[in-house]
Design an enzyme around this catalytic site. Sequence first.
Site, PDB file in Angstrom:
ATOM      1  NE  ARG A  49     -17.436   9.398 -11.726  1.00 33.76           N
ATOM      2  CZ  ARG A  49     -18.174  10.573 -12.463  1.00 33.76           C
ATOM      3  NH1 ARG A  49     -17.692  11.692 -12.018  1.00 33.76           N
ATOM      4  NH2 ARG A  49     -19.193  10.375 -12.822  1.00 33.76           N
ATOM      5  CE1 TYR A 102       4.538  -4.061  -9.130  1.00 36.37           C
ATOM      6  CE2 TYR A 102       3.084  -2.193  -9.475  1.00 36.37           C
ATOM      7  CZ  TYR A 102       3.350  -3.680  -9.559  1.00 36.37           C
ATOM      8  OH  TYR A 102       2.408  -4.501  -9.960  1.00 36.37           O
ATOM      9  CG  ASP A 174       5.795   4.658  -5.211  1.00 36.72           C
ATOM     10  OD1 ASP A 174       5.394   4.304  -3.783  1.00 36.72           O
ATOM     11  OD2 ASP A 174       5.243   3.804  -6.087  1.00 36.72           O
ATOM     12  CE  LYS A 199       2.156  -3.448  -3.147  1.00 38.44           C
ATOM     13  NZ  LYS A 199       0.846  -3.707  -3.669  1.00 38.44           N
TER      14      LYS A 199
HETATM   15  O1  P1T Z   1      -0.790  -2.782  -6.816  1.00 43.96           O
HETATM   16  P1  P1T Z   1      -1.205  -1.360  -6.731  1.00 43.96           P
HETATM   17  O2  P1T Z   1      -1.900  -0.991  -5.676  1.00 43.96           O
HETATM   18  O3  P1T Z   1      -1.814  -0.608  -7.832  1.00 43.96           O
HETATM   19  O4  P1T Z   1       0.046  -0.620  -6.435  1.00 43.96           O
HETATM   20  C1  P1T Z   1       1.246  -0.249  -7.232  1.00 43.96           C
HETATM   21  C2  P1T Z   1       2.538  -0.127  -6.795  1.00 43.96           C
HETATM   22  C3  P1T Z   1       2.860   1.277  -6.758  1.00 43.96           C
HETATM   23  N1  P1T Z   1       4.148   1.519  -6.234  1.00 43.96           N
HETATM   24  C4  P1T Z   1       5.127   0.502  -5.611  1.00 43.96           C
HETATM   25  C5  P1T Z   1       6.145   0.932  -5.054  1.00 43.96           C
HETATM   26  C6  P1T Z   1       4.407  -0.896  -5.502  1.00 43.96           C
HETATM   27  O5  P1T Z   1       5.313  -1.661  -4.867  1.00 43.96           O
HETATM   28  C7  P1T Z   1       3.165  -1.136  -6.130  1.00 43.96           C
HETATM   29  C8  P1T Z   1       2.707  -2.424  -6.319  1.00 43.96           C
HETATM   30  N2  P1T Z   1       3.494  -3.398  -5.993  1.00 43.96           N
HETATM   31  C9  P1T Z   1       3.365  -4.813  -5.996  1.00 43.96           C
HETATM   32  C10 P1T Z   1       2.052  -5.392  -6.023  1.00 43.96           C
HETATM   33  C11 P1T Z   1       4.578  -5.534  -5.504  1.00 43.96           C
HETATM   34  O6  P1T Z   1       4.563  -6.907  -5.584  1.00 43.96           O
HETATM   35  O7  P1T Z   1       5.798  -5.064  -5.760  1.00 43.96           O
END
Ligand code: P1T
Length: 382
Positions: A49, A102, A174, A199
Amino acid sequence: MKFATKAIHVGEEPGLVSESGDVVAPIHLSTTFARREVEKPRGGYEYSRTANPTRDALELRLAALEESKHALAFASGLAAEASLVLSLLKKGDHVVAFDDLYGGTRRLFSQTLSNFGLDFTYVDAREARNVDQAVGKRTKMIWLESPTNPLLKICDIKAISEVASRRDIITVVDNTFMSPYFQNPLQLGADVVLHSATKYLGGHSDVLGGAIMTSNEEIYTKAKFNQNAIGAVPSPFDCFLLLRGIKTLAVRMERHQLNAMRVAEHLEAHPAVEKVIYPGLKSHPQHTLGKRQMSGSGGVVSFEVKGTLRDVKRFLRRVKVFSLAESLGGVESLIEHPASMTHASVPGKAREVLGITDRLVRASVGIEDVSDLIEDLDGALD
Ligand code: P1T
């Protein structure tokens, strides 16, 4: 080294990750590491961790991509967000955030972190002056996405970061939609860059991940402490998949962008489409600002379909090459309905003000043959 070279080599230099000369970082599954004596860990590792060799390789790579001194990896984008905010803020602190974010980020802020005495104000950050006006005595952080999810609004990262740093406020960007390939917010003055590595970094829709990058030692020390103290870390297998995915980031982003531009131009001329939002189009209201701070326009295209909600749902049912699914940034094309999927947790009123209408569709354009993608959209729209 240039970007595409770093994306393949940094963190996996033979000899760095193991004595045996592996060309690919091994997946170190051991959760704990034997010591020679009570106070002497052998190779600097104690417990996975806290630090793990596969995660170290990934973090080196991630830092290289954003040209930052440090990077920290997390189990998901939201895990990175929560861990970062809890590391840097305390009860009574105030955050000014872009109002188009998001949906899960907004949910984390408004429904979870606000229970711990943090306050959030959402503003249209396309005008830097709106951010400035929302800043108060208790403001400790500015939270931006650019381009935003799902409306691809762009803010002036440099202008906002300058005002923030004069007031000792941390700017977080972000950068998920651009990936480090098309935009580097730290070079524009931001203090922290965050990614949902799920992504474009991962790129194959098969691993969740998150990352933060910073060159600020104080921020890094606090975030590193809490990466371990909170423990929202990725598994060694997740780290391997991310290392593997990142190797092709440069070629994937080029193709995403080419395909997205073709799809955007095609949709803009389609009689069943009301409007298309894509930073690469001249019709995007902030096309010029985008060109100044981004070296490309990415792979996400949002558009409004003419007709009723029922028509939009019929369209989404009929696509075949695109999958009707949340997420973005993978090699395969995805399409979704923000109002009922990714942004369903944003209150209806707020969605209306932002422009997330029932007719809005968001496409993550993949790297397939673009003629198949256009034919698929045309068939469903017809
Ligand atoms: O899903 P996760 O890895 O926890 O990420 C969250 C997140 C953070 N910032 C942005 C700009 C994002 O688009 C996302 C996650 N977005 C999606 C799952 C979506 O379909 O838009």
